[in-house]
Write a protein that holds these residues in place. Structure first.
Motif, short mmCIF file in Angstrom:
data_model
loop_
_atom_site.label_atom_id
_atom_site.label_comp_id
_atom_site.label_asym_id
_atom_site.label_seq_id
_atom_site.Cartn_x
_atom_site.Cartn_y
_atom_site.Cartn_z
N GLU A 55 0.83 -1.19 0.00
CA GLU A 55 0.00 0.00 0.00
C GLU A 55 0.87 1.26 0.00
O GLU A 55 2.05 1.23 0.34
N ASP A 56 0.23 2.37 -0.37
CA ASP A 56 0.98 3.62 -0.52
C ASP A 56 1.59 4.12 0.79
O ASP A 56 2.64 4.74 0.78
N ASN A 57 0.92 3.86 1.92
CA ASN A 57 1.43 4.38 3.19
C ASN A 57 2.51 3.50 3.80
O ASN A 57 3.03 3.80 4.87
N ILE A 58 2.87 2.41 3.12
CA ILE A 58 3.91 1.50 3.60
C ILE A 58 5.16 1.71 2.76
O ILE A 58 5.10 1.70 1.54
N LYS A 59 6.28 1.89 3.41
CA LYS A 59 7.53 2.20 2.70
C LYS A 59 8.36 0.95 2.52
O LYS A 59 8.49 0.14 3.42
N VAL A 60 8.92 0.82 1.31
CA VAL A 60 9.75 -0.34 0.99
C VAL A 60 11.05 0.15 0.37
O VAL A 60 11.09 1.15 -0.34
N ALA A 61 12.14 -0.57 0.67
CA ALA A 61 13.46 -0.17 0.16
C ALA A 61 14.28 -1.41 -0.15
O ALA A 61 14.07 -2.49 0.41
#
Length: 299
Positions: free
Chosen positions: A206-212
Motif C-alpha cells: 500500500e501507498d502508506n507502507i515504505k519499501v526499500a
C-alpha cells in the motif's frame, strides 16, 4: 532537450497573445478616453498592464517579426482610441505612444537572446538538481528507496512511533540462494530479477507502507501502527507472490523463493531503530535455518 520552442506551440501562443493583447489595450484605452473622471486610475492600470505586456512580449516572441507584430497590436488600438477622441492632447499622447515603441523594440531585441539563454539554463539546472536528488534517494535497479534513504526515514518513523505510543513493524525479505542465480545465469540476469522483485513489491504494498532495497538481495518494509497479525499476513502475501512468479530474461526462465523475517514492537517495548532491525534480521535468519521459503516472527 531542445533550446528552441516548438514552432506550432509558439504560433498558437502568438495568436492567442495577440488577441488578448489587442482586446486588453482596446478596453483599457477606451475606458480612459471616454471616462475622464477615472483618468488617473486608468493611467495607473495602463502602467500595470504595460509591465505585464513587456513580460508577455519577451516570453512569446522568438524573432524580430513577431516582436514588431506585438508592438503594433499594443499601440494600434490605443492610437485609434485617442485619435477618434478629438483634441490636441489626445493626438499628442498617441504620437508619444508610437514613439515609445522604438526604445521598447530596441531594448527587447538587445536582451531577447540573453533572456532565453538564462531562462533555458535555469530550467535545465532545476531539472538536473531534481534528478540528482532523486538518484540520491533511490536504488537504480529497482526504483525503490536505497539504504541511505531508508535509514533516514526509519529513524524518523521510529521516533514518531515513540512519541505517539504506537506499535511498529519491520519486514526483512531476503532472496534464497541468490548467489546461485548470479553464478548460473550471470549478473545481468540477477539484476533483472532484482528489478522485477521491486515491481512486484510496489504492486503488493500500500501507498502508506515504505519499501526499500537495503543492499544485495535484501529488501526492507516499514509497517507503521502494525500488529503481528497484519505484519505476518503481508509477509506471507509477499512470499507467496514471489515464489509463484516466473522470471524471464534472455530466453531463460527461473523461479525464486524468499525468507522473510518479521519484527513488531509495541509502545512499551520500543527502544530504537537499530534494535528493531536486529530483531527482524534474527527472524529472517531463523526462517533460513528452518528450511528457507518461509516467514518467521521474532519472539
Amino acid at each position: 532537450m531542445k533550446s528552441k520552442k516548438d514552432p506550432h506551440t509558439n504560433r498558437l501562443g502568438l495568436y492567442v497573445g495577440l488577441l488578448a493583447n489587442s482586446a486588453t489595450w482596446s478596453g483599457v484605452t477606451a475606458f480612459i478616453v471616454y471616462h475622464p473622471e477615472f483618468e488617473s486610475m486608468g493611467h495607473f492600470i495602463m502602467v500595470i498592464f504595460g509591465i505585464l505586456y513587456a513580460f508577455i512580449s519577451l516570453s512569446l516572441c522568438i524573432d524580430k517579426v513577431q516582436l514588431r507584430i506585438y508592438l503594433i497590436s499594443y499601440i494600434l488600438p490605443i492610437s485609434i482610441a485617442y485619435f477618434t477622441k478629438q483634441g490636441s492632447d489626445n493626438v499628442y499622447i498617441a504620437c508619444l505612444l508610437w514613439a515609445s515603441t522604438v526604445p521598447v523594440y530596441r531594448i527587447a531585441m538587445m536582451h531577447h537572446r540573453e533572456y532565453w539563454s538564462l531562462f533555458h539554463q535555469a530550467y535545465l539546472l532545476k531539472n538536473y538538481s531534481a534528478k540528482l536528488a532523486e538518484l540520491a534517494r533511490t536504488d537504480d535497479l529497482t526504483g525503490l528507496m536505497n539504504q541511505r534513504s531508508f535509514n533516514q526515514i526509519f529513524e524518523q518513523e521510529i521516533q514518531q512511533a515513540v512519541e505517539s505510543r504506537q506499535s511498529y513493524g519491520l519486514l526483512l525479505v531476503d532472496i534464497d540462494h541468490f548467489k546461485m542465480i548470479n553464478d548460473s545465469y550471470g549478473h545481468l540476469t540477477g539484476d533483472h530479477c532484482l528489478s522485477q522483485i521491486g515491481l512486484i513489491l510496489n504492486r503488493l504494498i500500500e501507498d502508506n507502507i515504505k519499501v526499500a532495497r537495503y543492499g544485495g538481495e535484501e529488501f526492507v518494509i516499514l509497517l507503521p501502527n502494525a500488529t503481528e497479525e497484519k505484519a505476518l499476513a503481508l509477509a506471507e502475501t509477499i512470499r507467496q507472490n514471489l515464489s509463484a512468479s516466473v522470471f524471464r530474461f534472455i530466453e531463460r526462465e527461473f523461479t525464486i523463493t524468499v525468507s522473510v523475517g518479521v519484527a513488531v514492537t509495541y509502545p512499551q517495548q520500543i527502544t530504537d531503530a537499530q534494535r528493531l532491525f536486529q530483531f527482524a534480521d534474527e527472524a529472517m535468519y531463523a526462517a533460513k535455518a528452518a528450511g528457507r521459503n518461509r516467514v518467521a516472527l521474532y519472539q
